[in-house]
Write a protein that holds these residues in place. Structure first.
Motif, short mmCIF file in Angstrom:
data_model
loop_
_atom_site.label_atom_id
_atom_site.label_comp_id
_atom_site.label_asym_id
_atom_site.label_seq_id
_atom_site.Cartn_x
_atom_site.Cartn_y
_atom_site.Cartn_z
N ALA A 24 0.83 -1.21 0.00
CA ALA A 24 0.00 0.00 0.00
C ALA A 24 0.86 1.26 0.00
O ALA A 24 0.40 2.32 -0.43
N ALA A 25 2.11 1.17 0.46
CA ALA A 25 2.99 2.34 0.48
C ALA A 25 3.20 2.87 -0.93
O ALA A 25 3.21 4.07 -1.15
N HIS A 26 3.36 1.96 -1.88
CA HIS A 26 3.54 2.38 -3.27
C HIS A 26 2.29 3.05 -3.79
O HIS A 26 2.35 4.09 -4.45
N VAL A 27 1.13 2.50 -3.47
CA VAL A 27 -0.13 3.07 -3.93
C VAL A 27 -0.31 4.46 -3.34
O VAL A 27 -0.66 5.40 -4.03
N ARG A 28 -0.06 4.60 -2.03
CA ARG A 28 -0.21 5.90 -1.40
C ARG A 28 0.75 6.91 -1.98
O ARG A 28 0.45 8.08 -2.09
N ALA A 29 1.96 6.47 -2.35
CA ALA A 29 2.96 7.38 -2.85
C ALA A 29 2.68 7.85 -4.27
O ALA A 29 3.12 8.91 -4.67
N THR A 30 1.92 7.09 -5.03
CA THR A 30 1.72 7.42 -6.43
C THR A 30 0.29 7.79 -6.81
O THR A 30 0.06 8.33 -7.86
N ALA A 31 -0.66 7.50 -5.94
CA ALA A 31 -2.06 7.71 -6.30
C ALA A 31 -2.53 9.10 -5.92
O ALA A 31 -2.02 9.72 -5.00
N ASP A 32 -3.51 9.59 -6.66
CA ASP A 32 -4.17 10.84 -6.29
C ASP A 32 -4.98 10.59 -5.02
O ASP A 32 -5.33 9.45 -4.72
N PRO A 33 -5.30 11.65 -4.28
CA PRO A 33 -6.16 11.45 -3.11
C PRO A 33 -7.46 10.77 -3.53
O PRO A 33 -7.99 11.04 -4.61
N PRO A 34 -7.96 9.86 -2.69
CA PRO A 34 -9.15 9.11 -3.10
C PRO A 34 -10.38 10.00 -3.19
O PRO A 34 -10.51 10.97 -2.45
N ARG A 35 -11.26 9.66 -4.10
CA ARG A 35 -12.54 10.34 -4.22
C ARG A 35 -13.58 9.38 -3.68
O ARG A 35 -14.08 8.52 -4.40
N LEU A 36 -13.88 9.56 -2.40
CA LEU A 36 -14.78 8.64 -1.73
C LEU A 36 -16.21 9.11 -1.85
O LEU A 36 -16.46 10.32 -1.92
N PRO A 37 -17.15 8.18 -1.83
CA PRO A 37 -18.55 8.58 -1.75
C PRO A 37 -18.75 9.42 -0.49
O PRO A 37 -18.08 9.21 0.53
N ALA A 38 -19.66 10.37 -0.55
CA ALA A 38 -19.88 11.31 0.55
C ALA A 38 -20.16 10.59 1.88
O ALA A 38 -19.61 10.96 2.92
N GLU A 39 -21.00 9.57 1.85
CA GLU A 39 -21.34 8.85 3.08
C GLU A 39 -20.11 8.16 3.67
O GLU A 39 -19.88 8.21 4.89
N ALA A 40 -19.29 7.57 2.83
CA ALA A 40 -18.09 6.89 3.31
C ALA A 40 -17.10 7.91 3.88
O ALA A 40 -16.52 7.68 4.94
N ALA A 41 -16.92 9.02 3.19
CA ALA A 41 -15.99 10.05 3.66
C ALA A 41 -16.44 10.61 5.01
O ALA A 41 -15.62 10.80 5.92
N ALA A 42 -17.73 10.87 5.15
CA ALA A 42 -18.25 11.40 6.41
C ALA A 42 -18.07 10.39 7.54
O ALA A 42 -17.71 10.76 8.67
N THR A 43 -18.30 9.13 7.26
CA THR A 43 -18.15 8.08 8.27
C THR A 43 -16.69 7.95 8.69
O THR A 43 -16.38 7.84 9.88
N VAL A 44 -15.78 8.01 7.73
CA VAL A 44 -14.35 7.93 8.05
C VAL A 44 -13.95 9.10 8.93
O VAL A 44 -13.26 8.92 9.95
N GLU A 45 -14.37 10.31 8.57
CA GLU A 45 -13.99 11.47 9.37
C GLU A 45 -14.57 11.40 10.78
O GLU A 45 -13.89 11.73 11.75
N ALA A 46 -15.80 10.97 10.90
CA ALA A 46 -16.41 10.82 12.23
C ALA A 46 -15.67 9.76 13.04
O ALA A 46 -15.46 9.93 14.25
N LEU A 47 -15.28 8.69 12.39
CA LEU A 47 -14.54 7.62 13.06
C LEU A 47 -13.17 8.11 13.53
O LEU A 47 -12.75 7.82 14.66
N VAL A 48 -12.49 8.86 12.71
CA VAL A 48 -11.19 9.41 13.09
C VAL A 48 -11.33 10.31 14.32
O VAL A 48 -10.55 10.21 15.27
N GLN A 49 -12.35 11.16 14.32
CA GLN A 49 -12.58 12.03 15.48
C GLN A 49 -12.88 11.22 16.73
O GLN A 49 -12.37 11.51 17.82
N ALA A 50 -13.71 10.19 16.60
CA ALA A 50 -14.06 9.35 17.75
C ALA A 50 -12.83 8.63 18.30
O ALA A 50 -12.66 8.51 19.51
N VAL A 51 -11.96 8.15 17.40
CA VAL A 51 -10.73 7.48 17.84
C VAL A 51 -9.84 8.45 18.60
O VAL A 51 -9.32 8.14 19.67
N HIS A 52 -9.67 9.65 18.06
CA HIS A 52 -8.81 10.63 18.72
C HIS A 52 -9.37 11.07 20.07
O HIS A 52 -8.62 11.41 20.98
#
Length: 87
Positions: A24-52
């Motif tokens: 995955a390091a190669h993918v992260r190093a070469t890929a554009d930022p992901p274009r996630l569906p809005a619901e998935a992106a919102a869930t990820v961000e909420a999850l990151v906040q909850a973890v922190h």
């Protein structure tokens, strides 16, 4: 299958070319930022906040919601976001 010294370097995996065991390091190093569906992106961000915040109940709720919207790209994005320092 073992690789001999005379092997073609073009057949190496991305992890071998970048000098890491993490493909995955190669993918992260070469890929554009992901274009996630809005619901998935919102869930990820909420999850990151909850973890922190250390909100275990919210984390469980959000993980259950993530199951319905996650694919490999979403999970890799979550991994990347969780590895960043909170602001």
């Amino acid at each position: 299958m073992p690789v001999d010294e005379g092997s073609d370097s073009e057949q190496d995996t991305p992890a071998e070319r970048t000098g890491t065991d993490d493909p995955a390091a190669h993918v992260r190093a070469t890929a554009d930022p992901p274009r996630l569906p809005a619901e998935a992106a919102a869930t990820v961000e909420a999850l990151v906040q909850a973890v922190h915040k250390g909100d275990d109940v919210r984390i469980r709720i959000l993980l259950a919601a993530l199951v319905n919207v996650a694919d490999t790209e979403v999970l890799l994005h979550l991994r990347e976001r969780l590895s960043e320092r909170p602001q």
